[in-house]
Design a protein around this motif. Structure first.
Motif, PDB file in Angstrom:
ATOM      1  N   MET A   1       0.827  -1.208   0.000  1.00  0.00           N
ATOM      2  CA  MET A   1       0.000   0.000   0.000  1.00  0.00           C
ATOM      3  C   MET A   1       0.862   1.258   0.000  1.00  0.00           C
ATOM      4  N   ALA A   2       2.008   1.202   0.676  1.00  0.00           N
ATOM      5  CA  ALA A   2       2.909   2.356   0.691  1.00  0.00           C
ATOM      6  C   ALA A   2       3.425   2.677  -0.709  1.00  0.00           C
ATOM      7  N   ALA A   3       3.608   1.657  -1.536  1.00  0.00           N
ATOM      8  CA  ALA A   3       4.031   1.900  -2.924  1.00  0.00           C
ATOM      9  C   ALA A   3       2.946   2.642  -3.692  1.00  0.00           C
ATOM     10  N   SER A   4       1.698   2.259  -3.481  1.00  0.00           N
ATOM     11  CA  SER A   4       0.575   2.996  -4.066  1.00  0.00           C
ATOM     12  C   SER A   4       0.537   4.414  -3.523  1.00  0.00           C
ATOM     13  N   GLY A   5       0.737   4.540  -2.216  1.00  0.00           N
ATOM     14  CA  GLY A   5       0.669   5.854  -1.580  1.00  0.00           C
ATOM     15  C   GLY A   5       1.771   6.793  -2.024  1.00  0.00           C
ATOM     16  N   ALA A   6       2.947   6.243  -2.345  1.00  0.00           N
ATOM     17  CA  ALA A   6       4.037   7.089  -2.820  1.00  0.00           C
ATOM     18  C   ALA A   6       3.678   7.724  -4.165  1.00  0.00           C
ATOM     19  N   ILE A   7       3.031   6.941  -5.018  1.00  0.00           N
ATOM     20  CA  ILE A   7       2.556   7.510  -6.287  1.00  0.00           C
ATOM     21  C   ILE A   7       1.567   8.629  -6.017  1.00  0.00           C
ATOM     22  N   LEU A   8       0.621   8.347  -5.135  1.00  0.00           N
ATOM     23  CA  LEU A   8      -0.424   9.328  -4.845  1.00  0.00           C
ATOM     24  C   LEU A   8       0.166  10.621  -4.274  1.00  0.00           C
ATOM     25  N   ALA A   9       1.094  10.494  -3.325  1.00  0.00           N
ATOM     26  CA  ALA A   9       1.694  11.685  -2.726  1.00  0.00           C
ATOM     27  C   ALA A   9       2.385  12.541  -3.782  1.00  0.00           C
ATOM     28  N   GLY A  10       3.083  11.894  -4.704  1.00  0.00           N
ATOM     29  CA  GLY A  10       3.730  12.638  -5.773  1.00  0.00           C
ATOM     30  C   GLY A  10       2.741  13.344  -6.670  1.00  0.00           C
ATOM     31  N   VAL A  11       1.616  12.683  -6.946  1.00  0.00           N
ATOM     32  CA  VAL A  11       0.574  13.300  -7.776  1.00  0.00           C
ATOM     33  C   VAL A  11      -0.030  14.504  -7.069  1.00  0.00           C
ATOM     34  N   LEU A  12      -0.341  14.379  -5.789  1.00  0.00           N
ATOM     35  CA  LEU A  12      -0.927  15.508  -5.064  1.00  0.00           C
ATOM     36  C   LEU A  12       0.031  16.692  -5.011  1.00  0.00           C
ATOM     37  N   ASP A  13       1.296  16.423  -4.795  1.00  0.00           N
ATOM     38  CA  ASP A  13       2.270  17.515  -4.773  1.00  0.00           C
ATOM     39  C   ASP A  13       2.380  18.185  -6.139  1.00  0.00           C
ATOM     40  N   ALA A  14       2.330  17.390  -7.212  1.00  0.00           N
ATOM     41  CA  ALA A  14       2.383  17.961  -8.561  1.00  0.00           C
ATOM     42  C   ALA A  14       1.134  18.780  -8.861  1.00  0.00           C
ATOM     43  N   LEU A  15      -0.019  18.302  -8.421  1.00  0.00           N
ATOM     44  CA  LEU A  15      -1.248  19.065  -8.618  1.00  0.00           C
ATOM     45  C   LEU A  15      -1.190  20.388  -7.867  1.00  0.00           C
ATOM     46  N   ALA A  16      -0.706  20.355  -6.623  1.00  0.00           N
ATOM     47  CA  ALA A  16      -0.607  21.583  -5.841  1.00  0.00           C
ATOM     48  C   ALA A  16       0.297  22.599  -6.531  1.00  0.00           C
ATOM     49  N   ALA A  17       1.393  22.113  -7.116  1.00  0.00           N
ATOM     50  CA  ALA A  17       2.318  23.003  -7.821  1.00  0.00           C
ATOM     51  C   ALA A  17       1.712  23.553  -9.102  1.00  0.00           C
TER      52      ALA A  17
END
Length: 256
Positions: free
Chosen positions: A15-31
Motif C-alpha cells: 500500500m505504501a508503494a501505491s501511496g508514494a505515487i499518490l503523494a507525488g501526484v498531489l504535490d504535482a497538482l498543488a504546484a
C-alpha cells in the motif's frame, strides 16, 4: 458490515508503494494550481501522472464518477467533478485523489490557495492540516476511532473552525471504501478498536461557517449550506505496533 480487514506487514508495504505515487501526484497538482488553470486541466495531469507510474485512478468510474480526481473549490466541500471552470485569484481548492497500484488502493486530499488568499482562508487550511496531524497521531494501538474524531474536533474548535459531523473517513485497502468508518468528531475511548494492520483514510473536513451540507443535483457535489468556504485534508494511515505510518506523505515526509 463486517470486521475491518487487517493487513500483514508486506501488504502495508504494498500500500505504501501505491501511496508514494499518490503523494507525488498531489504535490504535482498543488504546484500546478494557478490562476486560469481549470479543474479539468488538473484532472488530465493526474491521469497522466498516475498512469505513467503504472497505477490507475481509483475514482474514475467509481459508482459512475466521471473524474480521476475530485476538485472542490471554495464552498464545494467534497466530490467536485472536474470541469472547464478556470481558477481565479483568491479561490480555495480541495483536491482528492485515489490511486490503485498492484491491486492496492490509497486515498488522500489536500487544499491549496490560489494566490495569497485571506487571513481566514489561511487559518482554515492550517486548521485542516493541523487537525489531520493530530488525528494521525491518535492512530495507534489501544486507541479507538473515537479518539481520532476527538483529536480532529479539539484542534478545529481550538482554531475557531467547525467540523462537518456527517462527513467521515473510512477503511481502505483492496477497495476504496472498507470498514471501519472514521469519524471527525467523537469521544475518546469510543468506537472501533485500532489494531496493528488497520489501514484507514483519515480526512478532516472543516468550514468557516455552519457545519451543515447540501447535495447538488449532479448527485456528487457536496456544498456548504451557507456558502462558507471549506477545507479537506486527508492521508491514508496504517496503524503499526509502534504507532501510525502515513502511506501517502504529501508535502514531504517531514510533515508527518
Amino acid at each position: 458490515m463486517g470486521p475491518p480487514r487487517l493487513k500483514a506487514p508486506h501488504e502495508v508495504d504494498a500500500m505504501a508503494a501505491s501511496g508514494a505515487i499518490l503523494a507525488g501526484v498531489l504535490d504535482a497538482l498543488a504546484a500546478a494550481v494557478a490562476v486560469g488553470v481549470t479543474t479539468s486541466d488538473l484532472d488530465a495531469l493526474a491521469r497522466e501522472l498516475i498512469r505513467a507510474a503504472g497505477g490507475t485512478p481509483s475514482f474514475l468510474g467509481y459508482r459512475g464518477f466521471p473524474g480521476a480526481i475530485c476538485a472542490s473549490p471554495n464552498d464545494l466541500v467534497v466530490h467536485g467533478i472536474p470541469g472547464p471552470r478556470p481558477l481565479a485569484d483568491g479561490d480555495l481548492l480541495s483536491m482528492d485523489v485515489g490511486v490503485t497500484y498492484d491491486g492496492w488502493v490509497t486515498d488522500a486530499a489536500r487544499t491549496v490557495l490560489v494566490g495569497e488568499g485571506t487571513d481566514d482562508d489561511r487559518r482554515l487550511v492550517a486548521a485542516g492540516e493541523a487537525a489531520l496531524v493530530d488525528a494521525v497521531a491518535a492512530c495507534r494501538p489501544g486507541n479507538m476511532t473515537g479518539d481520532v474524531g476527538a483529536a480532529v474536533q479539539r484542534r478545529a474548535e481550538a482554531m475557531g473552525v467547525a467540523v462537518f459531523p456527517s462527513l467521515i473517513g473510512h477503511g481502505v485497502g483492496r477497495r476504496l471504501h472498507e470498514e471501519p468508518p472514521v469519524p471527525n468528531v467523537g469521544r475518546p475511548g469510543q468506537g472501533i478498536h485500532l489494531r496493528p494492520g488497520l489501514t484507514i483514510a483519515v480526512e478532516p473536513m472543516l468550514t468557516l461557517g455552519r457545519p451543515a451540507i447540501r447535495m447538488a443535483g449532479d448527485g456528487w457535489s457536496v456544498f456548504t449550506v451557507d456558502g462558507a468556504r471549506a477545507t479537506h485534508a486527508e492521508v491514508t494511515v496504517a496503524v503499526g505496533e509502534d504507532g501510525p505510518r502515513v502511506l501517502t506523505p504529501w508535502g514531504g515526509d517531514a510533515r508527518w
